[in-house]
Design a protein around this motif. Structure first.
Motif, PDB file in Angstrom:
ATOM      1  N   LEU A  63       0.638  -1.140   0.210  1.00 18.23           N
ATOM      2  CA  LEU A  63       0.134  -0.103  -0.113  1.00 18.23           C
ATOM      3  C   LEU A  63       0.931   1.280   0.129  1.00 18.23           C
ATOM      4  O   LEU A  63       0.849   2.369  -0.494  1.00 18.23           O
ATOM      5  CB  LEU A  63      -0.965   0.109   1.214  1.00 18.23           C
ATOM      6  N   LYS A  64       1.878   1.274   0.714  1.00 18.20           N
ATOM      7  CA  LYS A  64       2.862   2.474   0.722  1.00 18.20           C
ATOM      8  C   LYS A  64       3.540   2.563  -0.559  1.00 18.20           C
ATOM      9  O   LYS A  64       3.675   3.738  -0.907  1.00 18.20           O
ATOM     10  CB  LYS A  64       4.150   2.037   1.922  1.00 18.20           C
ATOM     11  N   SER A  66       2.279   1.976  -3.398  1.00 18.61           N
ATOM     12  CA  SER A  66       1.355   2.462  -4.530  1.00 18.61           C
ATOM     13  C   SER A  66       0.771   3.622  -4.090  1.00 18.61           C
ATOM     14  O   SER A  66      -0.317   4.127  -4.914  1.00 18.61           O
ATOM     15  CB  SER A  66       0.355   1.299  -4.979  1.00 18.61           C
ATOM     16  N   CYS A  67       0.989   4.235  -2.831  1.00 19.61           N
ATOM     17  CA  CYS A  67       0.436   5.370  -2.563  1.00 19.61           C
ATOM     18  C   CYS A  67       0.592   6.706  -3.257  1.00 19.61           C
ATOM     19  O   CYS A  67       2.011   6.813  -3.677  1.00 19.61           O
ATOM     20  CB  CYS A  67       0.799   5.745  -1.118  1.00 19.61           C
TER      21      CYS A  67
END
Length: 103
Positions: A63-64, A66-67
């Motif tokens: 998630l980090k 693709s943030c």
């Protein structure tokens, strides 16, 4: 025992669902633990009437990565003089005199 392959285990990597660990890696453990189950990742286990899904993956880093916007960093404010520090453990409680009877 249920064994689920993780992201750093031997076998196929980079695909989901991930197949179980190969038999040539688990043969010695299977002979010592007869009821061991080697499943895919993710896997579903039924516990009485509930179904539980297990997935071994580092989702936070995904998630980090693709943030689009980085989350704001929180600044630590110095404690005001009027504030009373919170006790963080039983040791703090005992050091502060907690647990003693009336004097």
């Amino acid at each position: 025992f249920v064994f689920i392959p993780g992201p750093n285990d031997a076998g196929l990597t980079g695909i989901m669902p991930r197949p179980p660990l190969p038999n040539y890696f688990t043969a010695s453990l299977r002979s010592k633990v007869p009821h061991a189950v080697f499943t895919s990742n993710p896997c579903r286990l039924r516990f009485f009437s509930k179904e539980i899904v297990f997935c071994r993956e580092d989702i936070v880093s995904e998630l980090k990565r693709s943030c689009l916007l980085a989350p704001p960093q929180e600044e630590e404010d110095p404690m005001d003089e009027d504030e009373v520090p919170l006790m963080t453990s039983e040791t703090d409680y005992i050091e502060e005199g907690g647990g003693r009877g009336p004097s």
